[in-house]
Write a protein that holds these residues in place. Structure first.
Motif, PDB file in Angstrom:
ATOM      1  N   TYR A 299     -17.416 -73.872 -30.871  1.00  0.00           N
ATOM      2  CA  TYR A 299     -16.392 -73.732 -29.812  1.00  0.00           C
ATOM      3  C   TYR A 299     -16.805 -72.671 -28.781  1.00  0.00           C
ATOM      4  N   ALA A 300     -17.621 -71.704 -29.243  1.00  0.00           N
ATOM      5  CA  ALA A 300     -18.084 -70.660 -28.312  1.00  0.00           C
ATOM      6  C   ALA A 300     -19.209 -71.179 -27.415  1.00  0.00           C
ATOM      7  N   GLY A 301     -19.681 -72.392 -27.709  1.00  0.00           N
ATOM      8  CA  GLY A 301     -20.717 -72.990 -26.862  1.00  0.00           C
ATOM      9  C   GLY A 301     -22.119 -72.486 -27.177  1.00  0.00           C
ATOM     10  N   GLY A 302     -22.339 -72.101 -28.431  1.00  0.00           N
ATOM     11  CA  GLY A 302     -23.664 -71.589 -28.786  1.00  0.00           C
ATOM     12  C   GLY A 302     -24.139 -72.107 -30.126  1.00  0.00           C
ATOM     13  N   THR A 303     -25.187 -71.457 -30.632  1.00  0.00           N
ATOM     14  CA  THR A 303     -25.716 -71.834 -31.952  1.00  0.00           C
ATOM     15  C   THR A 303     -25.767 -70.622 -32.883  1.00  0.00           C
ATOM     16  N   LYS A 304     -25.478 -69.456 -32.350  1.00  0.00           N
ATOM     17  CA  LYS A 304     -25.534 -68.232 -33.161  1.00  0.00           C
ATOM     18  C   LYS A 304     -24.254 -67.414 -32.973  1.00  0.00           C
ATOM     19  N   LEU A 305     -24.039 -66.480 -33.900  1.00  0.00           N
ATOM     20  CA  LEU A 305     -22.827 -65.645 -33.848  1.00  0.00           C
ATOM     21  C   LEU A 305     -22.639 -64.957 -32.499  1.00  0.00           C
ATOM     22  N   GLU A 306     -23.766 -64.539 -31.897  1.00  0.00           N
ATOM     23  CA  GLU A 306     -23.689 -63.775 -30.634  1.00  0.00           C
ATOM     24  C   GLU A 306     -22.924 -64.549 -29.554  1.00  0.00           C
ATOM     25  N   ALA A 307     -22.938 -65.880 -29.658  1.00  0.00           N
ATOM     26  CA  ALA A 307     -22.256 -66.682 -28.630  1.00  0.00           C
ATOM     27  C   ALA A 307     -20.769 -66.326 -28.582  1.00  0.00           C
ATOM     28  N   ILE A 308     -20.207 -65.973 -29.739  1.00  0.00           N
ATOM     29  CA  ILE A 308     -18.766 -65.667 -29.806  1.00  0.00           C
ATOM     30  C   ILE A 308     -18.434 -64.409 -28.989  1.00  0.00           C
ATOM     31  N   ARG A 309     -19.406 -63.491 -28.917  1.00  0.00           N
ATOM     32  CA  ARG A 309     -19.148 -62.205 -28.236  1.00  0.00           C
ATOM     33  C   ARG A 309     -18.794 -62.358 -26.761  1.00  0.00           C
ATOM     34  N   ASN A 310     -19.239 -63.479 -26.158  1.00  0.00           N
ATOM     35  CA  ASN A 310     -19.064 -63.605 -24.706  1.00  0.00           C
ATOM     36  C   ASN A 310     -17.918 -64.514 -24.290  1.00  0.00           C
ATOM     37  N   VAL A 311     -17.188 -65.079 -25.238  1.00  0.00           N
ATOM     38  CA  VAL A 311     -16.158 -66.040 -24.823  1.00  0.00           C
ATOM     39  C   VAL A 311     -14.965 -65.329 -24.184  1.00  0.00           C
ATOM     40  N   ASP A 312     -14.262 -66.071 -23.337  1.00  0.00           N
ATOM     41  CA  ASP A 312     -13.021 -65.549 -22.765  1.00  0.00           C
ATOM     42  C   ASP A 312     -11.908 -65.667 -23.806  1.00  0.00           C
ATOM     43  N   TYR A 313     -10.824 -65.003 -23.540  1.00  0.00           N
ATOM     44  CA  TYR A 313      -9.684 -65.081 -24.466  1.00  0.00           C
ATOM     45  C   TYR A 313      -8.387 -64.938 -23.700  1.00  0.00           C
ATOM     46  N   VAL A 314      -7.305 -65.340 -24.351  1.00  0.00           N
ATOM     47  CA  VAL A 314      -5.982 -65.089 -23.763  1.00  0.00           C
ATOM     48  C   VAL A 314      -5.123 -64.351 -24.793  1.00  0.00           C
ATOM     49  N   ILE A 315      -4.180 -63.606 -24.284  1.00  0.00           N
ATOM     50  CA  ILE A 315      -3.224 -62.929 -25.177  1.00  0.00           C
ATOM     51  C   ILE A 315      -1.954 -63.771 -25.189  1.00  0.00           C
ATOM     52  N   VAL A 316      -1.581 -64.262 -26.369  1.00  0.00           N
ATOM     53  CA  VAL A 316      -0.388 -65.111 -26.493  1.00  0.00           C
ATOM     54  C   VAL A 316       0.561 -64.414 -27.456  1.00  0.00           C
ATOM     55  N   LYS A 317       1.217 -63.403 -26.990  1.00  0.00           N
ATOM     56  CA  LYS A 317       1.929 -62.454 -27.847  1.00  0.00           C
ATOM     57  C   LYS A 317       2.768 -63.136 -28.939  1.00  0.00           C
ATOM     58  N   ASN A 318       2.358 -62.910 -30.198  1.00  0.00           N
ATOM     59  CA  ASN A 318       3.107 -63.368 -31.376  1.00  0.00           C
ATOM     60  C   ASN A 318       3.390 -64.863 -31.415  1.00  0.00           C
ATOM     61  N   SER A 319       2.586 -65.677 -30.755  1.00  0.00           N
ATOM     62  CA  SER A 319       2.988 -67.078 -30.701  1.00  0.00           C
ATOM     63  C   SER A 319       1.945 -68.069 -31.197  1.00  0.00           C
ATOM     64  N   ILE A 320       0.765 -67.631 -31.649  1.00  0.00           N
ATOM     65  CA  ILE A 320      -0.230 -68.664 -31.967  1.00  0.00           C
ATOM     66  C   ILE A 320       0.175 -69.515 -33.165  1.00  0.00           C
ATOM     67  N   PHE A 321       1.034 -68.993 -34.032  1.00  0.00           N
ATOM     68  CA  PHE A 321       1.423 -69.809 -35.191  1.00  0.00           C
ATOM     69  C   PHE A 321       2.700 -70.615 -34.941  1.00  0.00           C
ATOM     70  N   ASN A 322       3.280 -70.530 -33.764  1.00  0.00           N
ATOM     71  CA  ASN A 322       4.479 -71.306 -33.407  1.00  0.00           C
ATOM     72  C   ASN A 322       5.554 -71.225 -34.483  1.00  0.00           C
ATOM     73  N   GLY A 323       5.646 -70.108 -35.161  1.00  0.00           N
ATOM     74  CA  GLY A 323       6.649 -69.973 -36.211  1.00  0.00           C
ATOM     75  C   GLY A 323       6.214 -70.561 -37.548  1.00  0.00           C
ATOM     76  N   ASP A 324       5.049 -71.231 -37.598  1.00  0.00           N
ATOM     77  CA  ASP A 324       4.563 -71.802 -38.867  1.00  0.00           C
ATOM     78  C   ASP A 324       4.084 -70.689 -39.780  1.00  0.00           C
ATOM     79  N   LYS A 325       4.020 -70.995 -41.078  1.00  0.00           N
ATOM     80  CA  LYS A 325       3.347 -70.092 -42.007  1.00  0.00           C
ATOM     81  C   LYS A 325       1.855 -70.231 -41.734  1.00  0.00           C
ATOM     82  N   VAL A 326       1.063 -69.201 -42.090  1.00  0.00           N
ATOM     83  CA  VAL A 326      -0.372 -69.254 -41.795  1.00  0.00           C
ATOM     84  C   VAL A 326      -1.009 -70.467 -42.448  1.00  0.00           C
TER      85      VAL A 326
END
Ligand SMILES: NC(=O)C1=CN([C@@H]2O[C@H](COP(=O)(O)OP(=O)(O)OC[C@H]3O[C@@H](n4cnc5c(N)ncnc54)[C@H](OP(=O)(O)O)[C@@H]3O)[C@@H](O)[C@H]2O)C=CC1
Ligand SMILES: Nc1nc2c(ncn2[C@@H]2O[C@H](COP(=O)(O)O)[C@@H](O)[C@H]2O)c(=O)[nH]1
Length: 327
Positions: A299-326
């Protein structure tokens, strides 16, 4: 600190995939000149790791850090691991006996590849003195020092000679430091990691608060070279915690290193005990972690761990689980 957030508040943004299969993605990491399959290490706690599990992890190419709560077994442990061609990775505290222990290792030419200084409040002269003592007597051992939660602490421990610092004061599942003292990185561990990583010139180990495999990728994004995990590793067949049955369910104990169960007394208690559902073999969890992290890399668009270091992100305060259990 302006932007304060934690694992559950963040989503990483996908980049264009460059692999045909997730199996092409490489999750390995090098620390202290040694290569490991995953940027993950089970917590150096008595209900998480013992000699058997340490051996199994080393045999299979994973990093491990043995706990320090049976100090008299450490010399035999180092000898045993090294005689089998594995790395020796141990923990120490900062009390007087530990100084003599380091000198004994040096005198007997027993040199652990990794030594972790494991205390609650690592931004202290006690830790600085211990780093200097280890570096004087065992200069080739890779020293991990912690725990800390600020850039100042990272800089001071690095300047004292630490080869890596461990970040996380109070985000742990069995931690009650945040409640009993009012201090720590609990609730904003990921932001604290980012803050510390900006100051670091050496690897950082993010410690505590990991609740899902996606949190490993998020830790890497915000600067961790390695992630220390307790609760997700608790409850496996190989976990040393006691196994019991509660209401017909098989569970295993997981207690804090500063709990009364570890200390044997109710003095300066900053940890608690919980029971976690029995989870089966640890190898299955490690494989699932690897597959999930391979997917993260894709998903980071790479083949190695380092690819993750450069991805963009968003802050979705307290909502990524939509109220679901993990899970
Ligand atoms: N990551 C985290 O958030 C936390 C982790 N823990 C874990 O619990 C275990 C026990 O930790 P710890 O109590 O440090 O280890 P020890 O019991 O070995 O204590 C180490 C030394 O540091 C002193 N000490 C401990 N806490 C403080 C403090 N807040 N300020 C000043 N001195 C202090 C102790 O003296 P005295 O006891 O007399 O004060 C002792 O001399 C460790 O494995 C640690 O990782 C504990 C709490 C938080
Ligand atoms: N405040 C306390 N923190 C503790 C204690 N024992 C261990 N720990 C820390 O927790 C992490 C594991 O966190 P988890 O969220 O993955 O379960 C561990 O590595 C230590 O840093 C304690 O008694 N009190």
């Amino acid at each position: 600190m302006d932007n304060v957030f934690d694992y559950e508040d963040i989503q990483l943004i996908p980049a264009k995939c460059i692999v045909e299969s997730r199996s092409e993605c490489d999750t390995s990491v090098t620390l202290g000149g040694h290569k490991f399959k995953l940027p993950v290490v089970p917590a150096n706690m008595q209900t998480i790791i013992d000699e058997n599990l340490a051996t199994k992890l080393a045999e299979n190419g994973y990093f491990y850090i043995m706990h320090r709560f049976q100090p008299e077994t450490r010399i035999g442990f180092i000898r045993d691991m090294q005689s089998r061609g594995f790395i020796a990775s141990i923990s120490v505290g900062v009390k007087e006996d530990e100084y003599a222990f380091i000198e004994e290792l040096a005198a007997t030419h027993l040199v652990p590849e990794f030594i972790t200084i494991d205390i609650a409040h690592g931004h202290s002269n006690a830790v600085i003195r211990m780093i200097q003592h280890i570096k004087k007597h065992l200069p080739t051992s890779f020293v991990i020092a912690g725990n800390v939660g600020t850039p100042e602490a990272v800089r001071e421990l690095e300047n004292a000679g630490a080869d890596a610092t461990k970040v996380g004061i109070g985000p742990g599942k069995v931690c009650i430091t945040k409640i009993k003292t009012g201090f720590g990185t609990g609730g904003w561990q990921l932001a604290a990691l980012r803050w510390c990583a900006k100051a670091a010139t050496k690897p950082i180990i993010a410690d505590g608060g990991i609740r899902t495999h996606g949190d490993i990728a998020k830790s890497v994004r915000f600067g961790a070279s390695m992630v220390m995990i307790g609760s997700l590793f608790a409850g496996h067949e190989e976990s040393p915690g006691e196994t019991i049955e509660i209401d017909g369910k098989v569970v295993k104990e997981y207690f804090g290193s500063a709990s009364e169960f570890q200390k044997g007394e109710r003095k300066n208690v900053e940890g608690k005990k919980m029971y976690v559902e029995h989870k089966g073999r640890i190898q299955d969890t490690l494989i699932e972690m690897q597959q999930d992290l391979q997917s993260s890399i894709s998903y980071a668009g790479g083949t190695k761990l380092e690819a993750i270091r450069n991805v963009d992100y968003v802050i979705v305060k307290n909502s990524i689980f939509n109220g679901d259990k993990v899970y």
